[in-house]
Enzyme design. Structure first.
Site, PDB file in Angstrom:
ATOM      1  N   VAL A  25       6.403   2.655   2.187  1.00 60.59           N
ATOM      2  CA  VAL A  25       7.641   3.141   2.794  1.00 60.59           C
ATOM      3  C   VAL A  25       8.230   2.000   3.611  1.00 60.59           C
ATOM      4  O   VAL A  25       7.574   1.472   4.508  1.00 60.59           O
ATOM      5  CB  VAL A  25       7.381   4.360   3.699  1.00 60.59           C
ATOM      6  N   THR A  85       2.660  -5.198   7.689  1.00 57.79           N
ATOM      7  CA  THR A  85       1.464  -4.427   7.371  1.00 57.79           C
ATOM      8  C   THR A  85       0.886  -4.881   6.036  1.00 57.79           C
ATOM      9  O   THR A  85      -0.239  -5.375   5.967  1.00 57.79           O
ATOM     10  CB  THR A  85       1.784  -2.923   7.324  1.00 57.79           C
ATOM     11  N   SER A 102       2.218   3.566   3.714  1.00 58.61           N
ATOM     12  CA  SER A 102       2.132   2.352   4.517  1.00 58.61           C
ATOM     13  C   SER A 102       3.499   1.685   4.655  1.00 58.61           C
ATOM     14  O   SER A 102       4.279   1.655   3.709  1.00 58.61           O
ATOM     15  CB  SER A 102       1.152   1.370   3.867  1.00 58.61           C
ATOM     16  N   ASP A 103       3.756   1.150   5.845  1.00 61.62           N
ATOM     17  CA  ASP A 103       4.923   0.302   6.031  1.00 61.62           C
ATOM     18  C   ASP A 103       4.680  -1.006   5.278  1.00 61.62           C
ATOM     19  O   ASP A 103       3.544  -1.340   4.947  1.00 61.62           O
ATOM     20  CB  ASP A 103       5.138   0.038   7.522  1.00 61.62           C
ATOM     21  N   LYS A 104       5.755  -1.750   5.000  1.00 58.93           N
ATOM     22  CA  LYS A 104       5.605  -3.013   4.276  1.00 58.93           C
ATOM     23  C   LYS A 104       5.575  -4.199   5.233  1.00 58.93           C
ATOM     24  O   LYS A 104       4.584  -4.938   5.287  1.00 58.93           O
ATOM     25  CB  LYS A 104       6.745  -3.204   3.272  1.00 58.93           C
TER      26      LYS A 104
END
Length: 610
Positions: A548, A327, A322-324
């Site tokens: 990520v 998100t 997952s993006d940070k």
């Protein structure tokens, strides 16, 4: 992944009044429309034909043909009807999803302000061409990759490219090239990023697939090498059925030969009949109906799935990267802690631009009177040295401007302060906008016959401008070593630290020196409340989660620890570490990232590799 096309050379237009209409039309024909690359949408016939591209379907078609050849017309017709129903259901579902995706693309079209024939005109973003001079202002979405010609207090949110939630201050006077890291190209603006405040003017250097965003889109829309898990299982099942049928036919034929009472024609009819009878004709339709139900349920949750097999592929997921920013977090900096020079600290609750939350002392204690006064003085500095706006409109709080400035406005609201009253009580003499080389912003105000200067910026810069610091009984000599250790400790935990200062002086004195250090605030992009529940649901379902992001490793690990994604001693895999492992080989990469759950400093092109 498709390789990105090289940027085409642009012949700069020598005039300051932008391109002529004729030149713009010629360049539009030469370079094409400013659209992101996208694969062509298949038609209904193609979608219908795709429903038959499966080894199992091939066997069923063969079985139908054999049934007709043997005079078993009802069996042949039944198989064809099942396959037709299966194809119709799949076609209808995928065509509906395709139309919904196309409708979303139409909603995303926008306009831009450009200089054409010496006049400022508003044109569709798709009609922007290389060489156009584009005007940018607060709230605009950058329509293409732009080389800045001028900039005034220009700051840009590039989180969609870099993952960094903090706006980037731009400076047209700097110089960078294609070898300069994306995060350091302060003389350029990139397609898709948002102007948070200030104004700018620049020449378009790349459009469509030649932009940084377009290069990412090319990788996303390229053909993937991975096959959906369902298709892998169906293919394996088809081979198993085929081998089983062949084995059964061989065994039956052998028994009939040994018996000796059957003719060749009888043997052929019986073996083919056996083969047709063991094929599960209803399986494709049952699978399609099940996947269609899953697609319908996902659509009710606002998820568009364009291919039926993607439903099962999602269900087979065992790890999510997952993006940070935006998100797991809200992509809005929020003040979490306030530190005063005398050592007092205050906690701030709430998140985002909504002023919900409160400010409390250590361990949740109430803030005393002196603490309230000091916090208000610090908030005054943050609100006045500020160009952003926060309003309640349409039943929700709406903000415009730099996210650091907005965080101070929200904090003032939590203290019950009126932003409008603060700004009208003092007459503004001069505003000093934030610039990266100065590392601070400030304002010079007049109150009666006195001049009051407020400033905020990096702790290092503020400390260099101050000779005293606020205390309970006024001010005293500044203790720089104590303050430095204070903000260093917080910065190591992933916080963004902003310091504030004030100076009351005589009229005409606008010098940012000999100021009083008011304190510091620690900001962070807070986690979404639903992120905790989502991660817990993933783990309950047997799915691991990794983060990520393009953020600094300290910030990324701090967020991951709060989410429970990793332990305090977990390894954080950075971009340079991954590059070093890649140079050694794929085995080294696998060993490095297999157990990693925090992967910061990852560029957009590097994320698919993970």
């Amino acid at each position: 992944m498709n390789s990105a096309a090289p940027e085409r050379p642009i012949t700069p237009d020598p005039a300051d009044n932008g391109l002529s209409s004729q030149e713009a039309s010629a360049r539009l024909e030469k370079f094409g429309y400013n659209r992101l690359p996208a694969p062509p949408m298949p038609g209904v016939v193609e979608l219908f034909a795709r429903q038959f591209l499966s080894p199992f379907i091939y066997i069923l078609l063969i079985a139908s043909a054999v049934s007709f050849a043997l005079g078993q017309t009802p069996s042949g017709v039944f198989i064809l009807i099942v396959l037709l129903i299966n194809a119709v259901i799949g076609t209808v579902q995928e065509f509906s999803a395709q139309k919904a995706a196309a409708a979303l693309k139409q909603m995303m079209k926008g306009t831009a302000h450009a200089l054409r024939d010496g006049q400022i005109v508003t044109i569709d973003v798709e009609e922007i061409v290389p060489g156009d001079i584009v005007l940018l202002s607060s709230g605009d979405k950058v329509p293409a990759d732009i080389q800045l010609l001028s900039a005034s207090s220009l700051a840009v949110d590039e989180s969609m490219l870099t993952g960094e939630s903090l706006a980037v201050a731009k400076n047209a006077g700097e110089a960078s090239d294609d070898s300069t890291p994306l995060t350091e190209r302060v003389d350029q603006c990139f397609a898709g990023s948002i102007i948070t405040h200030g104004r700018g003017r620049g020449r378009v250097k790349a459009t469509a697939s030649n932009t940084q965003l377009g290069k990412i889109a090319q990788g996303v829309t390229g053909k993937t090498s991975a096959e959906p898990p369902l298709m892998i299982r169906i293919r394996k099942f088809t081979y198993q059925v085929a081998f089983g049928i062949l084995a059964a036919i061989a065994a039956l034929a052998g028994l009939m030969v040994l018996d000796g009472g059957y003719s060749i024609e009888d043997m052929i009819l019986m073996t083919i009949g056996l083969a047709v009878s063991v094929i599960p004709e209803g399986l494709p339709a049952a699978l399609t109906v099940a996947l269609a139900i899953g697609m319908s349920r996902m659509a009710k949750r606002n998820v568009i799935i364009r291919k039926l097999v993607a439903v099962e592929a999602l269900g087979s997921c065992t790890l999510i990267c997952s993006d940070k920013t935006g998100t797991l977090t809200v992509n809005e900096l929020t003040i979490r802690r306030v530190m005063l020079p005398d050592g007092r600290q205050f906690e701030v609750t709430g998140e985002g631009v909504a002023p919900g939350g409160e400010i409390t002392g250590h361990a949740g204690t109430e803030v005393d009177v002196t603490g309230q006064e000091t916090l208000r003085e610090l908030c005054v500095a943050g609100v006045l040295a500020n160009e952003s706006h926060l309003d309640y409109s349409g039943g929700e709080w709406v903000s415009q401007g730099d996210i650091v400035d907005i965080a101070f406005l929200v904090m003032a609201k939590k203290l019950g302060m009126s932003i409008t009253d603060l700004r009208t009580r003092q007459e503004q003499v001069a505003l000093i906008p934030y610039e990266s080389e100065k590392a601070y912003s400030g304002v010079v105000n007049r109150i009666g016959d006195q001049t009051v200067i407020y400033a905020k910026g990096s702790p290092e810069k503020m400390l260099s401008m101050c000779n005293r610091m606020a205390a309970r009984d006024g001010s005293k000599a500044i203790d720089k070593s104590a303050l430095e250790s204070q903000f260093t400790e917080l910065a190591s935990r992933g916080y963004r630290i902003i310091a504030l200062a004030k100076k009351t002086t005589s009229p005409g004195d606008h010098e940012m020196a000999d100021m009083i250090f008011l304190g510091m605030v620690a900001m962070i992009d807070p986690l979404r409340h639903e992120a905790f529940e989502a991660i817990e649901k993933c783990r309950t379902g047997g799915i691991e989660v990794a983060m990520v992001t393009g953020d600094h490793p300290a910030t990324a690990k701090s967020i991951a620890l709060e989410l429970g994604l990793c332990e305090a001693d977990a390894t954080v895999v950075t971009g340079p570490m991954l590059d070093e492992a890649s140079a050694t080989g794929q085995v080294a990469v696998d060993q490095l990232i297999r157990q990693a759950r925090v992967l910061p400093a990852s560029s957009p092109p590097g994320k698919p590799r993970l």
